[in-house]
Motif scaffolding. Structure first.
Motif, PDB file in Angstrom:
ATOM      1  N   UNK A  38     -15.270   6.831   0.370  1.00  0.00           N
ATOM      2  CA  UNK A  38     -14.475   7.943   0.899  1.00  0.00           C
ATOM      3  C   UNK A  38     -15.247   9.262   0.847  1.00  0.00           C
ATOM      4  N   UNK A  39     -15.027  10.085   1.876  1.00  0.00           N
ATOM      5  CA  UNK A  39     -15.578  11.439   1.944  1.00  0.00           C
ATOM      6  C   UNK A  39     -14.436  12.414   1.695  1.00  0.00           C
ATOM      7  N   UNK A  40     -14.659  13.372   0.811  1.00  0.00           N
ATOM      8  CA  UNK A  40     -13.629  14.350   0.462  1.00  0.00           C
ATOM      9  C   UNK A  40     -14.037  15.737   0.924  1.00  0.00           C
ATOM     10  N   UNK A  41     -13.046  16.521   1.353  1.00  0.00           N
ATOM     11  CA  UNK A  41     -13.276  17.916   1.702  1.00  0.00           C
ATOM     12  C   UNK A  41     -12.006  18.712   1.551  1.00  0.00           C
ATOM     13  N   UNK A  42     -12.142  19.980   1.209  1.00  0.00           N
ATOM     14  CA  UNK A  42     -10.968  20.835   1.063  1.00  0.00           C
ATOM     15  C   UNK A  42     -11.277  22.058   0.240  1.00  0.00           C
ATOM     16  N   UNK A  43     -10.418  22.339  -0.742  1.00  0.00           N
ATOM     17  CA  UNK A  43     -10.579  23.490  -1.619  1.00  0.00           C
ATOM     18  C   UNK A  43     -11.718  23.231  -2.605  1.00  0.00           C
ATOM     19  N   UNK A  44     -12.424  24.280  -2.971  1.00  0.00           N
ATOM     20  CA  UNK A  44     -13.343  24.184  -4.099  1.00  0.00           C
ATOM     21  C   UNK A  44     -14.788  23.903  -3.756  1.00  0.00           C
ATOM     22  N   UNK A  45     -15.645  24.319  -4.676  1.00  0.00           N
ATOM     23  CA  UNK A  45     -17.078  24.099  -4.569  1.00  0.00           C
ATOM     24  C   UNK A  45     -17.440  22.817  -5.310  1.00  0.00           C
ATOM     25  N   UNK A  92      -7.094  29.647   9.652  1.00  0.00           N
ATOM     26  CA  UNK A  92      -8.086  30.475   8.963  1.00  0.00           C
ATOM     27  C   UNK A  92      -7.515  31.852   8.664  1.00  0.00           C
ATOM     28  N   UNK A  93      -6.798  32.439   9.623  1.00  0.00           N
ATOM     29  CA  UNK A  93      -6.230  33.774   9.420  1.00  0.00           C
ATOM     30  C   UNK A  93      -5.266  33.800   8.243  1.00  0.00           C
ATOM     31  N   UNK A  94      -4.640  32.670   7.961  1.00  0.00           N
ATOM     32  CA  UNK A  94      -3.778  32.583   6.775  1.00  0.00           C
ATOM     33  C   UNK A  94      -4.553  32.885   5.495  1.00  0.00           C
ATOM     34  N   UNK A  95      -5.868  32.668   5.506  1.00  0.00           N
ATOM     35  CA  UNK A  95      -6.660  32.917   4.303  1.00  0.00           C
ATOM     36  C   UNK A  95      -6.499  34.347   3.814  1.00  0.00           C
ATOM     37  N   UNK A 122      -9.061  28.251   0.639  1.00  0.00           N
ATOM     38  CA  UNK A 122     -10.432  27.975   1.067  1.00  0.00           C
ATOM     39  C   UNK A 122     -10.520  26.865   2.110  1.00  0.00           C
ATOM     40  N   UNK A 123      -9.406  26.489   2.729  1.00  0.00           N
ATOM     41  CA  UNK A 123      -9.432  25.295   3.579  1.00  0.00           C
ATOM     42  C   UNK A 123      -8.192  25.223   4.460  1.00  0.00           C
TER      43      UNK A 123
END
Length: 577
Positions: free
Chosen positions: A181-188, A322-325, A301-302
């Motif tokens: 599995x590949x993960x992506x989202x919040x955080x570094x 993105x504007x919600x950021x 961040x996502x």
């Protein structure tokens, strides 16, 4: 948090250590956690609300009521301690009510340790597994999340499918999942060269995992939520911006995605750059666009967005989320209580951003005005001060939050001037970032920036459904002069820009501020020479002006040619001769 995900059962277990600081002046004897996944069960408040509201969300409808035991969502606390002492807690659907063994005093910190377990629901609303586009996991609202306590007390609202309000924290999250599995989202990601999957440094050879799983380690400072998407089919692309921000895109390649997602890599950085300049510098070093969810939804961040879209739609939903950021992520007004301060301001910002990156000259907020007019004339409108969960219809909620909220800002430029409004937006962000502002905080910023009192504007446009309707009642000769009589038909007063166009092609503008503004907007660039007149008292339903020009020299008289004032009946705003 440390979490283990079983991709065969779609269940997970985890531990959570939460250090909570009471920054309020109050002594706390209870705390509350959100358990959002419990909403995805037959008979839940979200299920009942989705089936009984007059205009159900087509994505939900009666689907929750039909979920089987292995398709429902759940999230349960198995154990909970406070500073090592067991605490009493009770699960009330989507809220965990916790009675503390000792109070949390002002300006002190305490440590909660929890064991929890969950099951990912079938994808229905925002979060879930196995979406219509084939995404395995959209993991949002997935962990026990401490409710927010502010000057209005606890905000332990049951989840019925609307908005969120969270506490900022520094997240340290480890997720153990099947190695494919590949993960992506919040955080570094802290261990990219162990994980690979497109995260590794250039030239690094990633070692083969020893077992069947990988443990992903993310750190996310100063965020109020943590989302992740996961799929073994994801393609992961990175774009490095000149300012140090890394943009990640995750999508499932295919005939309905690949071409447009490749093009999206050009637009996401452009949007970040434009919004940082216009609305305040994006404060994180990463933003992730993740295919998943049921449409578009913002997270720290996502974002999760559905991916099988044409290019304009794909860019549009990315830009909006993105504007919600800025408004949800960094300013973080209580989106449940003031949804228009997030959704509306986001719609306003995304309209301008889309106009900029596609070089369009049309009014970026025209769609928001049209949406508001439909709402105002529908008979369904409720005040924008209504809590998002308690609007009577989805239409009233969405039109108020998105359309009227955007009009609030666009029209504010008419009231105080575009330049003052734009300066105010930057000042608002820089003053209130990471502080949860409310509507009064915003209004005070705009008052300071413009020198105009705006309490009336907030009270009429936010707290009531009173509408704006002005008209030109009469234009007539009066000797060598011309008399123009204007009337206020609607219940909301506004300052008036009246433009007179003469038969020789010249123009003049008559500006009539309201008495209660205690000031006036400056002459705006590109507008006709302004003739000043006395302020218009809101108690007076009409006002007569005398022009020292003969009636026969006038070609037309028009109220607000800019169309920024949200007049619900504009057919009486212009007379031609």
């Amino acid at each position: 948090m440390d979490v283990q995900m079983d991709v065969k059962t779609n269940q997970y277990t985890g531990t959570q250590e939460l250090v909570y600081t009471n920054n309020s002046p109050d002594t706390l004897t209870r705390v509350f956690y959100h358990l959002y996944y419990n909403a995805f069960q037959p008979g839940s408040m979200m299920d009942v609300r989705s089936r009984t509201i007059a205009d159900p969300d087509r994505r939900v409808g009666d689907r929750i009521s039909k979920l089987k035991s292995d398709e429902i969502g759940y999230l349960h606390a198995k154990s909970l301690t406070m500073n090592g002492k067991p605490v009493q807690f009770k699960e009330v659907e989507t809220i965990l009510e916790v009675t503390l063994p000792e109070p949390i005093l002002p300006n002190t910190s305490t440590t909660f340790q929890m064991e929890f377990e969950g099951q990912v629901p079938l994808q229905i609303r925002r979060s879930g597994r196995d979406s219509e586009e084939g995404v395995r996991y959209s993991m949002s609202q997935w962990y026990p999340k401490m409710a927010n306590y502010d000057e209005q007390g606890w905000h332990a609202n049951p989840y019925i499918g609307r908005e969120f309000y969270g506490i900022w924290g520094d997240f340290d999250v480890k997720i153990t999942i099947d190695k494919t599995y590949v993960l992506g989202g919040t955080g570094y990601l802290q261990n990219p060269n162990e994980i690979g999957h497109g995260y590794e440094d250039e030239g690094v050879k990633v070692p083969e995992p020893k077992g069947n799983t990988l443990t992903w380690h993310f750190v996310a400072p100063q965020v109020h939520d943590f989302m992740w998407g996961a799929d073994y089919k994801y393609k992961h692309d990175k774009v490095q911006m000149d300012n140090g921000i890394t943009v990640h895109h995750f999508y499932i390649p295919g005939p309905k995605t690949t071409e447009n997602w490749e093009k999206l890599k050009e637009y996401t950085p452009k949007a970040i750059s434009y919004m940082s300049q216009r609305f305040g510098q994006y404060p994180y070093k990463q933003f992730s666009v993740v295919q998943g969810g049921d449409g578009g939804m913002e997270y720290a961040m996502s974002t999760l967005i559905t991916g099988e879209r044409n290019l304009a739609s794909l860019v549009g939903v990315m830009v909006h989320e993105l504007a919600h950021s800025w408004f949800h992520g960094v300013l973080a007004s209580n989106e449940s209580l003031y949804p228009w301060m997030d959704e509306g301001f986001t719609s306003y910002a995304s309209g301008w951003t889309m106009s900029n990156i596609f070089q369009e000259n049309a009014n970026p907020n025209r769609g928001s005005y049209s949406g508001y007019y439909r709402l105002a004339l529908s008979g369904l409108e409720e005040p924008m001060s209504t809590h998002s969960d308690h609007y009577h219809t989805n239409q009233a909620y969405s039109s108020a939050a998105y359309s009227k909220g955007a009009v609030f800002l666009a029209q504010l430029g008419y009231v105080i001037g575009e330049e003052a409004r734009d300066r105010g937006m930057l000042r608002y962000f820089n003053t209130w970032k990471f502080k949860h502002p409310n509507v009064n905080d915003l209004v005070r910023i705009m008052e300071k920036e413009s020198g105009i009192e705006l309490d009336w504007y907030k009270e009429y446009f936010v707290s009531t459904t009173k509408t704006i309707d002005y008209g030109i009642k009469e234009v007539m000769a009066s000797g060598d002069n011309t008399e123009i009589t204007l009337e206020r038909i609607g219940l909301m007063p506004m300052p008036i820009d009246l433009v007179i166009t003469y038969k020789d092609g010249s123009q003049e503008s008559i500006y009539m501020p309201l008495v209660i503004m205690r000031g006036e907007k400056p002459q705006e660039k590109g507008t006709p020479v302004r003739i000043h007149t006395d302020p218009w008292p809101w108690t007076n339903l009409s006002k007569t002006l005398v022009l020292t020009k003969p009636f026969g020299s006038i070609k037309s008289v028009e109220i607000d040619p800019s169309k920024r004032m949200a007049d619900v009946h504009q057919e009486n705003n212009k007379k031609e001769f």
